[in-house]
Design an enzyme around this catalytic site. Structure first.
Site, PDB file in Angstrom:
ATOM      1  N   GLU A 106       0.848  -1.190   0.000  1.00 39.57           N
ATOM      2  CA  GLU A 106       0.000   0.000   0.000  1.00 39.57           C
ATOM      3  C   GLU A 106       0.884   1.241   0.000  1.00 39.57           C
ATOM      4  O   GLU A 106       2.101   1.148   0.204  1.00 39.57           O
ATOM      5  CB  GLU A 106      -0.925  -0.002   1.216  1.00 39.57           C
ATOM      6  CG  GLU A 106      -0.190  -0.094   2.535  1.00 39.57           C
ATOM      7  CD  GLU A 106      -1.116  -0.348   3.711  1.00 39.57           C
ATOM      8  OE1 GLU A 106      -0.804   0.127   4.817  1.00 39.57           O
ATOM      9  OE2 GLU A 106      -2.147  -1.040   3.527  1.00 39.57           O
ATOM     10  N   HIS A 133       4.975   9.709   6.857  1.00 38.41           N
ATOM     11  CA  HIS A 133       6.089   8.763   6.897  1.00 38.41           C
ATOM     12  C   HIS A 133       7.423   9.515   6.794  1.00 38.41           C
ATOM     13  O   HIS A 133       8.139   9.411   5.803  1.00 38.41           O
ATOM     14  CB  HIS A 133       5.960   7.745   5.766  1.00 38.41           C
ATOM     15  CG  HIS A 133       4.735   6.893   5.887  1.00 38.41           C
ATOM     16  ND1 HIS A 133       4.643   5.849   6.764  1.00 38.41           N
ATOM     17  CD2 HIS A 133       3.546   6.954   5.246  1.00 38.41           C
ATOM     18  CE1 HIS A 133       3.452   5.285   6.656  1.00 38.41           C
ATOM     19  NE2 HIS A 133       2.767   5.936   5.753  1.00 38.41           N
TER      20      HIS A 133
END
Length: 305
Positions: free
Chosen positions: A208, A246
């Site tokens: 993903e 992230h």
């Protein structure tokens, strides 16, 4: 392979909401659940499985245990895992979501020092169809076979397995590696395990957007994996440029000279294309891609002979 019908299993957090629901399901699948642990609930039982206050007490009563499935609350996962490791259990399935990152850092240091396999956290666990269920996989979606599935997702893993099963393609093992910030075993570790597994003929990788796990896996596949690998990546319709948080992946991309688009769908697709790994547009594409890959692999083997 680490897991089979002979795997002896302990459930930590057996009396909490998830543990009390999924322990009977694991047991009914044929998993050898020997005991449960829940501090303060010793002396009870769940689905006729005896419950103990401590792992040490459980093992004294039932003998050696190969794997522990852990359902305890997030801030108790580190203590539960260290207790299992101290008792000699070397395979941990962390179903719990939201384990504090620093706790995972400490756990993984201990796991590395003791050669302990950690699956998760925030994962559905492991299923070897027809043999053993460790976690929350819906068993009716799976069938025994020769295709290994490794996934970052949970419910999407079930969908992929169902599509394969409906197409007559069984699975050798299905592993949800988890999707918390810091995970135990990685795509690379499981790719190596399945590449060496005699029961597995092909591998499906389900990734993903966000993070760099897929980019790293694609490079590893190109360099080290001999068996055919097929991929599916979730998140194609996510808004372009959306920040996923992230930060570590961005730093890794700079250090690895991968560009600042690491973690995006474009980056991941480019990595798999460079590694010549077919990627399905949707889960329903995977069966035909798997069949094509298996046929090509068989033809290559015949040509070599």
């Amino acid at each position: 392979m680490f897991f089979s019908s002979d795997t002896r299993v302990l459930v930590q957090g057996i009396t909490n909401a998830l543990g009390s629901v999924y322990t009977p399901l694991m047991l009914s699948y044929g998993t050898s659940v020997l005991a449960g642990v829940a501090s303060g609930d010793g002396g009870q039982d769940v689905a006729s499985i005896p419950v103990f206050d401590m792992v040490e007490q459980a093992l004294a009563a039932v003998g050696e245990v190969d794997a522990s499935v852990i359902f305890v609350e997030p801030y108790d996962v580190l203590d539960a895992s260290l207790e299992a490791i101290a008792a000699g259990i070397r395979q941990l399935i962390l179903v719990t979501e939201g384990v504090p990152p620093l706790d995972m850092v400490r756990l993984l240091r201990k796991a590395e020092a003791t050669d302990t396999l950690v699956v998760g956290p925030n994962c559905p666990g492991v299923i070897v169809p027809g043999q053993v269920l460790l976690g929350t996989h819906p068993a009716e979606f799976y069938a025994p076979g020769s295709v290994g599935v490794i996934s970052r997702s949970s419910t999407l893993t079930y969908e992929v397995a169902l599509q394969l099963t409906k197409a007559g393609i069984g699975q050798s093992i299905v592993v949800g590696i988890g999707s918390d910030r810091i995970m135990g075993s990685t795509f690379q570790q499981w790719l190596q395990i399945l590449d060496e597994d005699d029961r597995t003929e092909a591998i499906v990788l389900v990734g993903e957007i966000g993070g760099d796990s897929e980019e790293v896996a694609a490079r590893y596949i190109a360099e080290a994996i001999d068996k055919p690998v097929i991929a599916y990546l979730a998140g194609r319709s996510a808004p372009k440029g959306q920040v996923m948080g992230h930060a570590g992946a961005i730093i890794a991309s700079q250090l690895g000279d991968w560009g600042d688009d690491i973690g995006t769908m474009e980056s991941k697709l480019a990595s798999f294309k460079a590694a010549e790994i077919p990627v399905g547009d949707r889960p329903s594409d995977l069966p035909k891609l798997v069949k094509r890959a298996l046929k090509s692999a068989k033809n290559r083997t015949n040509d070599d002979e």
